[in-house]
Design a protein around this motif. Structure first.
Motif, mmCIF file in Angstrom:
data_model
loop_
_atom_site.group_PDB
_atom_site.id
_atom_site.type_symbol
_atom_site.label_atom_id
_atom_site.label_comp_id
_atom_site.label_asym_id
_atom_site.label_seq_id
_atom_site.Cartn_x
_atom_site.Cartn_y
_atom_site.Cartn_z
ATOM 1 N N ILE A 1 0.965 -1.215 -0.094
ATOM 2 C CA ILE A 1 0.020 0.081 0.036
ATOM 3 C C ILE A 1 0.774 1.131 0.016
ATOM 4 C CG2 ILE A 1 -1.601 1.237 1.245
ATOM 5 C CD1 ILE A 1 -3.008 -1.526 2.216
ATOM 6 N N ALA A 2 1.819 1.138 0.463
ATOM 7 C CA ALA A 2 2.849 2.275 0.769
ATOM 8 C C ALA A 2 3.062 3.052 -0.669
ATOM 9 C CB ALA A 2 4.098 1.904 1.338
ATOM 10 N N ILE B 1 1.399 3.820 -2.973
ATOM 11 C CA ILE B 1 0.083 4.516 -3.367
ATOM 12 C C ILE B 1 -0.099 5.575 -2.216
ATOM 13 C CG2 ILE B 1 -2.457 4.236 -3.746
ATOM 14 C CD1 ILE B 1 -1.921 1.226 -4.711
ATOM 15 N N ALA B 2 -0.134 5.324 -0.933
ATOM 16 C CA ALA B 2 -0.477 6.196 0.091
ATOM 17 C C ALA B 2 0.216 7.232 0.266
ATOM 18 C CB ALA B 2 -0.619 5.156 1.300
ATOM 19 N N VAL B 3 1.724 6.968 0.026
ATOM 20 C CA VAL B 3 2.848 7.776 0.453
ATOM 21 C C VAL B 3 2.461 9.137 -0.623
ATOM 22 C CG1 VAL B 3 5.104 8.335 0.312
ATOM 23 C CG2 VAL B 3 4.381 6.385 1.483
ATOM 24 N N VAL C 1 0.038 10.068 -1.991
ATOM 25 C CA VAL C 1 -1.300 10.653 -1.813
ATOM 26 C C VAL C 1 -1.352 11.684 -0.499
ATOM 27 C CG1 VAL C 1 -3.709 10.191 -1.034
ATOM 28 C CG2 VAL C 1 -2.650 8.886 -2.898
ATOM 29 N N LEU C 2 -0.507 11.030 0.394
ATOM 30 C CA LEU C 2 -0.610 12.048 1.721
ATOM 31 C C LEU C 2 0.202 12.851 1.464
ATOM 32 C CD1 LEU C 2 -0.320 8.747 4.385
ATOM 33 C CD2 LEU C 2 -1.924 10.371 4.366
#
Length: 103
Positions: free
Chosen positions: A7-8, A10-12, A14-15
């Motif tokens: 997930i990292a 994608i999530a990093v 976005v954050l």
């Protein structure tokens, strides 16, 4: 731990972009709900582009860009200009026109 590593990527980003935009607009901030909606619409755009690529199959145009790159450079160029570009831009433009401009 393994799922977190999946997930990292994608999530990093976005954050990062959420914090960046929230910090950049700190004097007249965009409501967090609108920002979250825009990121959600980005995910929707990814799904729309996937559906459009699948829709190329019955037309006989669903090609593997990697195989084209190895075998036929001009065909890859034409595929990028006539299929990849319009699909990606249309998928991003539709949610923007339908939702974001109304905000």
């Amino acid at each position: 731990m393994g799922q977190l590593l999946l997930i990292a990527p994608i999530a990093v980003p976005v954050l990062f972009w959420a914090v960046y935009h929230y910090h950049k607009d700190r004097h007249l901030p965009e409501p967090p709900g609108n920002l979250l909606l825009c990121f959600g619409l980005g995910l929707l755009a990814a799904g729309l582009s996937k559906l459009m690529y699948i829709g190329l199959g019955p037309l006989g145009l669903r090609l593997d860009a990697v195989a084209l790159a190895e075998s036929n450079g001009p065909a890859l160029f034409a595929y990028a200009l006539l299929a990849i570009g319009p699909i990606e831009e249309l998928a991003k433009m539709l949610p923007f026109l339908i939702v974001v401009l109304r905000l």
